[in-house]
Design a protein around this motif. Sequence first.
Motif, PDB file in Angstrom:
ATOM      1  N   GLN A 329       0.819  -1.214   0.000  1.00 13.66           N
ATOM      2  CA  GLN A 329       0.000   0.000   0.000  1.00 13.66           C
ATOM      3  C   GLN A 329       0.853   1.264   0.000  1.00 13.66           C
ATOM      4  O   GLN A 329       0.494   2.273  -0.611  1.00 13.66           O
ATOM      5  N   VAL A 332       1.796   1.833  -3.479  1.00 10.37           N
ATOM      6  CA  VAL A 332       0.611   2.185  -4.266  1.00 10.37           C
ATOM      7  C   VAL A 332       0.265   3.656  -4.070  1.00 10.37           C
ATOM      8  O   VAL A 332      -0.145   4.341  -5.014  1.00 10.37           O
ATOM      9  N   LEU A 373      -6.603   4.970  -4.246  1.00 10.66           N
ATOM     10  CA  LEU A 373      -5.909   3.779  -4.739  1.00 10.66           C
ATOM     11  C   LEU A 373      -5.690   2.843  -3.559  1.00 10.66           C
ATOM     12  O   LEU A 373      -5.039   3.215  -2.577  1.00 10.66           O
ATOM     13  N   ALA A 375      -4.614  -1.120  -2.370  1.00  7.45           N
ATOM     14  CA  ALA A 375      -4.100  -2.459  -2.668  1.00  7.45           C
ATOM     15  C   ALA A 375      -5.030  -3.488  -2.028  1.00  7.45           C
ATOM     16  O   ALA A 375      -5.194  -3.513  -0.806  1.00  7.45           O
ATOM     17  N   LEU A 381      -5.456  -4.290  -7.515  1.00  4.60           N
ATOM     18  CA  LEU A 381      -5.597  -2.873  -7.186  1.00  4.60           C
ATOM     19  C   LEU A 381      -7.050  -2.440  -7.361  1.00  4.60           C
ATOM     20  O   LEU A 381      -7.753  -2.905  -8.261  1.00  4.60           O
TER      21      LEU A 381
END
Length: 401
Positions: A329, A332, A373, A375, A381
């Motif tokens: 994460q 991400v 966004l 994870a 995703l």
Amino acid sequence: MGRRGWAMGRQGGGTVRRRFTLLYATGFLASGCVLLALTYLMSGTLQTALAPEQAPGTGPGAGPGSASPEQQVRELSRQLAEVHAQQNHRLLAGSLLALAVMTGVSLLLGRVLADRVLRPLRLITAATRRISAENLHQRLAVAGPADEVKELADTVDGLLERLEASFLAQRRFVGNASHELRTPLATMRAALDVAVAKPQPAAQTLALAGRLRTELDRVDHLLDGFLVLARAEHGTLADREPVALDALTRAALSARAADLAAKALTVEDRIRERVWTRGSATLLSRMVENVLDNAIVHNEDGGWIRIATERADEEALLVVETGGAVLDQGRVDRLTRPFERLGADRTGPEGSSGLGLSIVSAIVGAHAGRLSLVARPEGGLRVEAALPTAAAGDRCAGRTR
């Protein structure tokens, strides 16, 4: 500034007003207490000075007939002192009552004065909140005496002037870069076409031309990404109109049917109809395309994609989920920065410019939305773009076009 920033500003303004009110009331109460204490002390001192010394043979048991004129004077003075003491007690009680009443009045008066003092600051705050990248030419232009409030307003006006100059310079750079960089690219493409069009070109020439054309396509794609990113971050959205987010999503999905089939990707369609937002149709279309391209390019062969559009809490949502490996994460969260990638395993066979999600983030921000966004714990995703919904009148206008 969004609704949360507006609420924080209102809360902060209320706190300052309460501080002014309490400060004024506390100062009034403290000065009243000091004045009351001085009055009481002075009255007590005066009473002590006027109280006579009781001579022998005088007092409550002494008969009135045996009292001398001096003793009678002392007795009258004592009685007068008692009257003064009673008056002082009544004065103290009345003063305490008046002080309590005036404390409430001072709180009300302090609130009024605080509102009057803070009114110019509230006007400056409201005017500053209305100024955005689309109307940086506006100024506060506060009139009045040359005091601290006017100095603050003039400072804000100077800051807005510098910001406007910076934004104008940025837009001029984008326009000039678009012209200056695309011209040599077009010249190089023309030169390649001329070289390939010659009679019986060499095999090496054809191979070199093919590689150069591929690189030129990548440079052109990268340049286009730069320009879109610059427009979304620093440009104005003059072409705002009602946009059907579900229609943009279906169009982008249909245009990528060949890419989906090439990787044998399964698409789960949860696109709801009549999901409207307001903004630039060109930029919003690019946002949807980039999200889908990211889901296709960075997916595994034979994988899946779940696409949904819906309305929730006055927001138009675009949600795209993919499967795959478990992602970190923290990494991400950095994908919205330009040229950020998760590594070679997510660059795809054709490579990636690293601008896709940063462009999505800029477009969502330009439309006062939010991008998430996440994870997925199972792997893959989840991308969620939330945009403000269009008003009912705007949606009706959009259908008639």
